[in-house]
Design an enzyme around this catalytic site. Structure first.
Site, mmCIF file in Angstrom:
data_model
loop_
_atom_site.group_PDB
_atom_site.id
_atom_site.type_symbol
_atom_site.label_atom_id
_atom_site.label_comp_id
_atom_site.label_asym_id
_atom_site.label_seq_id
_atom_site.Cartn_x
_atom_site.Cartn_y
_atom_site.Cartn_z
ATOM 1 N N HIS A 264 30.226 26.011 35.168
ATOM 2 C CA HIS A 264 30.887 27.312 35.042
ATOM 3 C C HIS A 264 30.832 27.940 33.657
ATOM 4 O O HIS A 264 31.105 29.140 33.512
ATOM 5 C CB HIS A 264 32.348 27.176 35.476
ATOM 6 C CG HIS A 264 32.887 28.374 36.197
ATOM 7 N ND1 HIS A 264 32.490 29.668 35.935
ATOM 8 C CD2 HIS A 264 33.810 28.479 37.189
ATOM 9 C CE1 HIS A 264 33.139 30.503 36.722
ATOM 10 N NE2 HIS A 264 33.942 29.809 37.506
ATOM 11 N N TYR B 238 47.185 32.856 39.637
ATOM 12 C CA TYR B 238 46.008 33.420 38.963
ATOM 13 C C TYR B 238 45.006 33.847 40.027
ATOM 14 O O TYR B 238 44.631 33.062 40.895
ATOM 15 C CB TYR B 238 45.405 32.330 38.068
ATOM 16 C CG TYR B 238 44.165 32.690 37.293
ATOM 17 C CD1 TYR B 238 44.223 32.889 35.921
ATOM 18 C CD2 TYR B 238 42.917 32.786 37.909
ATOM 19 C CE1 TYR B 238 43.079 33.190 35.186
ATOM 20 C CE2 TYR B 238 41.771 33.089 37.191
ATOM 21 C CZ TYR B 238 41.860 33.287 35.831
ATOM 22 O OH TYR B 238 40.725 33.582 35.107
ATOM 23 N N SER C 265 41.199 35.464 40.042
ATOM 24 C CA SER C 265 40.069 35.822 39.193
ATOM 25 C C SER C 265 39.499 37.170 39.608
ATOM 26 O O SER C 265 39.299 37.442 40.786
ATOM 27 C CB SER C 265 38.984 34.743 39.302
ATOM 28 O OG SER C 265 37.880 35.072 38.493
ATOM 29 N N THR D 163 35.631 37.583 33.130
ATOM 30 C CA THR D 163 36.639 37.760 34.173
ATOM 31 C C THR D 163 37.952 38.190 33.537
ATOM 32 O O THR D 163 38.156 38.025 32.332
ATOM 33 C CB THR D 163 36.881 36.456 34.960
ATOM 34 O OG1 THR D 163 37.303 35.433 34.048
ATOM 35 C CG2 THR D 163 35.638 36.020 35.714
#
Length: 655
Positions: free
Chosen positions: A377, A489, A491, A502
């Site tokens: 990532h 959260y 994204s 992001t």
């Protein structure tokens, strides 16, 4: 006198001559069929809009403070909120002002990038947690509707060919630029491509804007190929080889490589690639007793130390070949069929013995042809991966190069099995990593929900956001189980801006709290709940819009904290506060990835007490994959609560 029309005509003629010379050069270079080399041959160069992309805005300090406090409201008691309000307002008028000035000044001298990009790369690369589960997400392809094309050899060959064709299109700037079309019927047209393609790069974005089309940042796409995250003490680094010609193939814990491009840079023929993969699948080398890949499942400092030892023990060349490979193709002996629990476990973590989690991405194909991607990532986000995923899936389904009756070529077979020099110390590393990884994976709880009572279109019919309905379901499910609200959260991509990454959208709002309180206390009528639900949807859509336009607060506050660190300024009280920590403790970490080509998508919990929720609003159902650690949460229990919440929401909407 030269007219505007004359200028455009001359520019068009020059552009046509350039294109012709470019095509001629391509034909001279490529001995093989030119059309076969590229998945796309876009009239607009891949990076045509990159120079004129708008820059990610730095929000106004007061706006970020206001949005931050709004996100805190549903999580705090009235006394806690009063204290948070005092602390935030003090920050805004004191340290925040000077930090904002420093951030703006830094941004002005770095116009080639965004204010968050460097900090975000640094955040990922400094984290010492292991990559699988903690960071690497999974995306699984839909199966081919023709069962015979799900044969492991057939499907892996077709996916490999299309993946390399995508890469060659990218390398040659022939890959269609990523563009969000507000009204595709008016802008996703030949006229749009002709007009914007003629415009100079410095103003091309503005031309697209006139069509109400929004080009997206393409800078991450180069991170897809020939790239690996190298473990190092304290901070990793990303290695890239832009000229790589070989792919890495893993099978039974063994490593193989072969060139997919010839000496002239041409893609091998489909039957030649089929022949190379066939030779690997027919290789009778036993399963590796000490599978090196499991070392990539560990804490980054531990793995960095072990890697140094491996290099010093004569494995430097092998590691270099792994690192520089175009990508990793994993051929697993596992058979999955339609077992979705098995799919999620297999593509999220597996047993680690036939993986290399450090590669930019691994394309994984099981014995029965179930296929998917596990990606590292730090180099990029879902936009680049999903585009790649969709494009290669579409080609393998609509016009595959290999068919069940295709015979592999006997020529140009250039497979090399990588031989490792493993001393006793290295073997101990591997054995220890295997045992620890197994215990870790066994501690995971993963489940999923497919709810057919609501669909994406049904939500729109009820005039509510499908994304809001799913997020509302998550809040209601958690509140039903635990009677409270927690840091959540979602994204949201900011790829509409140059080097955007992001932004965090905070879906737990005062409206979602009011809805869940009313629903579970049984004190609110259906009409009242329906009215609150509409408020939830309106607020949610506005928050998503703000985040996508770079007007969230999370990245802004994070950058201000980093600016303080860069300038040796004591950390402001706000960042050490209870409320800042509780908001950023993502108990519910969520992300959506919707596409008809996606069978499943997901990721692990980001903290031990958390839930990782990958979700999609499909045309015929709502779906979510939920992961957690058994000692803290039971994913099946959460899914059951989510099912009940979706039913409750459906009744309220349809009432």
């Amino acid at each position: 006198m030269i007219t505007v029309n004359k200028i455009i005509h001359n520019y068009s003629v020059a552009l046509k001559k350039f294109a012709q010379s470019r095509n001629f050069a391509t034909k001279v270079k490529n001995i093989r069929d030119v059309d076969y080399q590229y998945l796309q041959r876009s009239k607009i160069p891949t990076m045509h809009f990159q120079k004129s992309l708008p820059r990610l805005p730095i929000p106004e300090l007061s706006k970020s403070g206001e949005r931050y406090l709004n996100a805190l409201k549903p999580l705090l008691t009235s006394d806690q909120y009063s204290e948070a309000e005092r602390r935030t307002n003090e920050f805004l008028v004191k340290e925040g002002k000077s930090l904002q000035k420093k951030l703006i000044a830094k941004d002005k001298v770095n116009k080639h990038t965004s204010y968050i990009s460097e900090y975000w790369f640094d955040l990922y690369l400094r984290d010492r947690l292991a990559l699988p589960v903690n960071y690497n997400p999974l995306i699984v392809f839909q199966n081919d509707v023709r069962p015979e094309y799900n044969n492991q050899l057939v499907r892996s060959t077709n996916l490999l060919i299309s993946a390399v064709r995508f890469m060659l299109s990218l390398r040659s700037e022939l890959l269609e630029p990523e563009v969000f079309h507000l009204n595709p019927k008016k802008s996703n047209t030949r006229l749009f491509r002709s007009v914007t393609g003629m415009l100079p790069e410095a103003i091309s974005w503005y031309g697209a804007y006139l069509f109400k089309a929004f080009p997206l940042d393409m800078s991450q796409f180069v991170g897809l190929f020939g790239a690996t995250r190298i473990p190092q003490i304290a901070k990793d680094r990303i290695y890239r080889d832009p000229n790589s010609k070989h792919v890495l193939v893993q099978r039974n814990g063994n490593f193989y490589i072969f060139d997919v491009l010839d000496a002239d840079g041409n893609l091998l023929t489909p039957t030649e690639i089929l022949g190379n993969l066939s030779s690997i699948l027919n290789d009778n080398t036993p399963k590796a007793e000490y599978p090196l890949g499991v070392l990539t499942c560990q804490n980054r400092d531990e793995w960095a130390t072990q890697r140094i030892h491996l290099q010093e023990s004569g494995n430097g060349d092998v590691l270099q070949k792994i690192d520089s490979a175009i990508f990793n193709l994993v051929l697993d002996d596992e058979t999955i069929h339609d077992n979705k629990h098995k799919i999620l476990h297999h593509y999220l973590h597996g047993d680690g013995t036939n993986r290399w989690f450090d590669k930019s991405f691994s394309l994984i194909v099981t014995r029965d042809g179930v296929s998917g991607i596990n990606f590292e990532h730090s180099w990029g986000d879902g936009v680049a991966v999903l585009r790649f995923f969709q494009d290669i899936y579409a080609e393998t389904i609509k016009k595959p190069f290999i068919h069940p009756d295709t015979k592999p070529a006997n020529s140009n077979i250039n497979v090399t099995k990588l031989d490792l020099e493993l001393d006793d110390k290295s073997k101990l590393f591997i054995q220890k990593a295997k045992n620890e990884y197994k215990d870790w994976c066994d501690s995971l709880s993963i489940d999923y929900i497919l709810y057919e009572g609501l669909t994406k279109e049904a939500c729109k019919k009820f005039k509510v956001s499908p994304d809001c309905i799913m997020q509302l379901g998550f809040q209601a499910a958690f509140h039903l189980l635990h009677g409270k609200y927690v840091g959540t959260y979602e994204s949201c991509s900011t790829s509409a801006f140059k080097h955007g990454r992001t932004e965090a959208m905070r879906p737990c709002t005062v409206h979602t709290k009011a809805f869940c309180d009313g629903l579970h206390s049984k004190k609110a009528s259906k009409d009242d709940l329906r009215a609150i639900l509409q408020e939830c949807s309106t607020t949610h859509s506005e928050l998503v819009k703000q985040a996508a336009m770079g007007q969230g607060f999370d990245r802004h506050l994070f950058a201000l904290m980093k600016i303080a660190q860069d300038n040796n300024i004591p950390t402001p009280e706000l960042f050490d506060s209870y409320e800042y920590k509780i908001l950023n403790k993502s108990i519910l970490s969520t992300s959506t990835l919707s596409s008809p080509s996606v069978l499943a998508g997901g990721f692990g919990p980001v903290i031990p007490e958390g839930l990782g929720i990958g979700y999609s609003a499909f045309a015929d159902k709502l779906g979510a994959a939920v992961s957690s650690y058994r000692t803290h949460n039971d994913s099946t229990q959460f899914v059951e609560a989510l099912q009940k919440s979706f039913i409750d929401i459906t009744k309220i909407l349809s009432g």
